[in-house]
Design a protein around this motif. Structure first.
Motif, mmCIF file in Angstrom:
data_model
loop_
_atom_site.group_PDB
_atom_site.id
_atom_site.type_symbol
_atom_site.label_atom_id
_atom_site.label_comp_id
_atom_site.label_asym_id
_atom_site.label_seq_id
_atom_site.Cartn_x
_atom_site.Cartn_y
_atom_site.Cartn_z
ATOM 1 N N GLY A 1 0.639 -4.432 3.041
ATOM 2 C CA GLY A 1 -0.860 -4.384 3.662
ATOM 3 C C GLY A 1 -1.056 -4.980 5.171
ATOM 4 O O GLY A 1 -1.713 -4.289 5.872
ATOM 5 N N SER A 2 -0.415 -6.129 5.428
ATOM 6 C CA SER A 2 -0.363 -6.591 6.509
ATOM 7 C C SER A 2 0.300 -5.796 7.601
ATOM 8 O O SER A 2 -0.029 -5.967 8.921
ATOM 9 C CB SER A 2 0.268 -8.067 6.414
ATOM 10 N N GLU A 3 1.202 -4.885 7.293
ATOM 11 C CA GLU A 3 1.654 -4.072 8.238
ATOM 12 C C GLU A 3 1.055 -2.599 8.493
ATOM 13 O O GLU A 3 1.531 -1.777 9.300
ATOM 14 C CB GLU A 3 3.264 -3.543 7.740
ATOM 15 N N SER A 4 -0.181 -2.418 7.556
ATOM 16 C CA SER A 4 -0.695 -1.163 7.604
ATOM 17 C C SER A 4 -1.772 -1.334 8.672
ATOM 18 O O SER A 4 -2.581 -2.324 8.829
ATOM 19 C CB SER A 4 -1.156 -0.720 6.314
ATOM 20 N N GLY A 5 -2.108 -0.373 9.559
ATOM 21 C CA GLY A 5 -3.044 -0.167 10.393
ATOM 22 C C GLY A 5 -3.011 1.053 11.217
ATOM 23 O O GLY A 5 -3.411 2.293 10.781
ATOM 24 N N ARG B 1 -0.361 4.094 8.747
ATOM 25 C CA ARG B 1 -0.479 3.982 7.436
ATOM 26 C C ARG B 1 0.391 4.473 6.332
ATOM 27 O O ARG B 1 1.451 5.192 6.858
ATOM 28 C CB ARG B 1 -1.863 4.462 6.982
ATOM 29 N N ALA B 2 0.374 4.092 5.158
ATOM 30 C CA ALA B 2 1.590 4.717 4.208
ATOM 31 C C ALA B 2 1.856 6.221 4.256
ATOM 32 O O ALA B 2 2.612 6.689 4.337
ATOM 33 C CB ALA B 2 1.283 4.220 2.997
ATOM 34 N N ILE B 3 0.548 6.770 4.233
ATOM 35 C CA ILE B 3 0.554 8.209 4.385
ATOM 36 C C ILE B 3 1.244 8.878 5.691
ATOM 37 O O ILE B 3 2.093 10.111 5.549
ATOM 38 C CB ILE B 3 -0.902 8.884 3.960
ATOM 39 N N THR C 1 0.875 -1.206 0.092
ATOM 40 C CA THR C 1 0.072 -0.048 0.060
ATOM 41 C C THR C 1 0.953 1.149 0.179
ATOM 42 O O THR C 1 1.887 1.336 0.756
ATOM 43 C CB THR C 1 -0.981 0.059 1.294
ATOM 44 N N CYS C 2 0.772 2.136 -0.979
ATOM 45 C CA CYS C 2 1.660 3.302 -1.296
ATOM 46 C C CYS C 2 1.133 4.427 -1.043
ATOM 47 O O CYS C 2 -0.239 4.752 -1.646
ATOM 48 C CB CYS C 2 2.156 2.867 -2.699
#
Ligand SMILES: Cc1cc2nc3c(=O)[nH]c(=O)nc-3n(C[C@H](O)[C@H](O)[C@H](O)COP(=O)(O)OP(=O)(O)OC[C@H]3O[C@@H](n4cnc5c(N)ncnc54)[C@H](O)[C@@H]3O)c2cc1C
Ligand code: SF4
Ligand code: SF4
Lengths: 57, 406
Positions: free
Chosen positions: B227-231, B234-236, B179-180
């Protein structure tokens, strides 16, 4: 169960569409549409780079 | 728009436009549709490509080239730098594109070759009869239509639905999606001849931050994380942190978001009357996230096979098998290799990454190839990189020298 996409935050990138296991999402130009196939699994919410999705339980 | 074409291509990204051009050049009746009203905009890309591979498809044009790149600088979590630069004359090995203009130029080429192009036209479903795809349902300016074809090409990118409609499950798991987020910034203050990469579980868990020069002191500054590290983070958020700490002078002039499938190859990319190409076929590279060249290469193969299949009167899965074989034998092999590398690297701690970078401190790279970098890493850290031994079996056994010197 469904999800709420904050259209003021969404960057219409389609990442959520690519991960939705049931194919409930669709990216149409600048917004996301959700249909009744949504199970509320929350995967789209996790992956969204901007945090624009909330699962409505 | 007619009621029937030889082929309908869904999606006017690099994959779709090259497919349409290849097929139209050979005299097929081609419809290329794009759901957005502007081809190429908004972008979902850092816009880096290899020069040589690009030239196989289109003559480089200054109108869509922002920067010439001659090397990469990779930073480990403690700031250790590994520099790779090409020493060939002229030096530039890569470009940073202006994809809004590039994607449009490719669509234009397909139009010049004879394809009919329609924008603001979205495929909404497939027409399937028996177990064969016979066309698509589409919406154009709020009206629905059915259009038939001998072959449908799904070039609808990361958010592809075409494969799913035909029963091919292309949904990507969160642990297989980068996710970018990215900003185009002014006042970038980087060397415009280099691409920069920052690794580390704090700056970009299971991913990296990139800075690609865009000319005129501008740069694409972006991040991809699994994606599994996002929560919580987040990328932003991580990108904003990085910018604040490292580029306080930079000024944001554009924002980009997107997802890159890094799942590796999927089981099937064809069905009766259907071919998937590019990101829709999950053909992007799992380690770099690059997908432009693979999309174009696959598009060329798909266009050529479609022409043959139609001439032979066999557009069944069997008639299209050549496409599947061709891409798996080329792009597919590279993707498989990269997947092994990705799976090794996502498990590295920051200490591992630091020690890998340190082991290369005295290596002077004269090439920008990822394989060269990996081989050097492997030679210096056999234990840590034992999983990758298969990639270098022949090279190590025969002691073939690569393009770097110690
Ligand atoms: C942040 C980020 C950075 C990246 N950086 C790089 C990089 O530096 N180098 C690199 O090589 N690659 C990079 N990539 C990957 C690259 O962008 C893709 O691999 C490439 O665009 C794939 O091309 P494509 O033609 O398959 O798909 P796309 O370029 O995504 O094109 C698909 C098109 O299909 C259209 N479409 C979708 N559904 C429909 C429908 N139902 N009907 C009609 N049209 C439809 C879409 O609107 C879109 O225009 C990056 C990706 C991201 C997200
Ligand atoms: S992933 Fe997030 S930003 Fe991207 S389209 Fe979905 S909701 Fe919008
Ligand atoms: S919650 Fe799950 S099923 Fe519902 S749209 Fe998101 S990913 Fe799809």
């Amino acid at each position: 169960m469904s999800i709420i996409v904050n259209k003021y935050k969404c960057g219409y990138c389609g990442a959520c569409v690519g991960v939705c296991p049931t194919g409930a999402l669709e990216l149409i130009e600048t917004w996301i549409e959700v249909d009744n196939k949504c199970t509320g699994c929350g995967i789209c919410q996790k992956v969204c780079p901007l945090g624009a999705i909330e699962v409505d339980r | 728009m007619k009621n029937e074409y030889d082929i309908i291509v869904v999606g006017a990204g690099p994959a779709g436009s090259i497919t349409a051009k290849t097929a139209a050049e050979k005299g097929l009746d081609v419809l290329l549709i794009e759901k957005r009203q502007e081809i190429g905009d908004p972008i979902r890309c850092a816009e880096g490509v290899g020069k040589y591979n690009l030239q196989q498809h289109i003559e480089p044009d200054p109108r869509w080239i922002c920067a010439d790149v001659k090397g990469s600088r990779i930073f480990s979590p403690d700031g250790t730098m590994v520099e790779m630069a090409e020493e060939i004359s002229g030096g530039e090995v890569g470009y940073v594109l202006e994809r809004k203009i590039f994607d449009r130029a490719l669509a234009n080429e397909s139009a010049l070759a004879g394809a009919e192009v329609m924008v603001k036209t979205r495929a909404t479903d497939l027409i399937i009869e028996g177990n064969t795809v016979c066309g698509i349902k589409l919406m154009h300016m709020g009206e629905e239509y059915e259009v038939r074809s001998k072959i449908v090409i799904g070039a609808d990118g990361m958010e592809s639905k075409v494969g799913r409609w035909a029963g091919i499950n292309t949904s990507v798991k969160p642990e297989d999606m980068e996710t970018c987020a990215q900003y185009l910034v002014a006042n970038a203050n980087i060397d415009q001849e280099f691409c920069y990469f920052y690794l580390g579980n704090e700056v970009a868990p299971a991913g990296y931050i990139w800075l690609f020069p865009k000319g005129g002191n501008k740069a694409n500054v972006g991040i991809g994380i699994l994606g599994s590290e996002s929560g919580e983070q987040r990328a932003i958020d991580l990108l904003n942190d990085f910018m604040e700490k490292n580029m306080p002078e930079a000024r944001i002039i554009e924002m980009v978001v997107g997802g890159v499938p890094v799942s590796g190859t999927i089981d099937r990319t064809i069905a009766n009357g259907l071919i998937l190409v590019g990101d829709a076929a999950r053909q992007s590279d799992p380690i770099t996230g690059g997908g432009i060249i693979n999309a174009m290469d696959a598009g060329k193969m798909a266009g050529e096979v479609a022409v043959k299949a139609i001439r032979n009167g066999d557009c069944s899965e069997k008639g299209l098998q050549e496409y599947e074989d061709l891409w798996r034998d080329t792009i597919g092999k590279e993707i498989d290799n990269s997947l092994v590398v990705k799976e090794t690297f996502v498990n590295f701690t920051d200490e591992d990454l630091n020690s890998l970078a340190k082991s290369l401190q005295n290596v002077n790279f004269t090439s920008m190839s990822l394989m060269d970098l990996l081989l050097a890493l492997f030679k210096a850290n056999k234990k840590l990189l034992w999983n990758l031994r298969g990639l270098f079996k022949d090279i190590v056994k025969n002691d073939i020298d690569f393009k770097y010197r110690t």
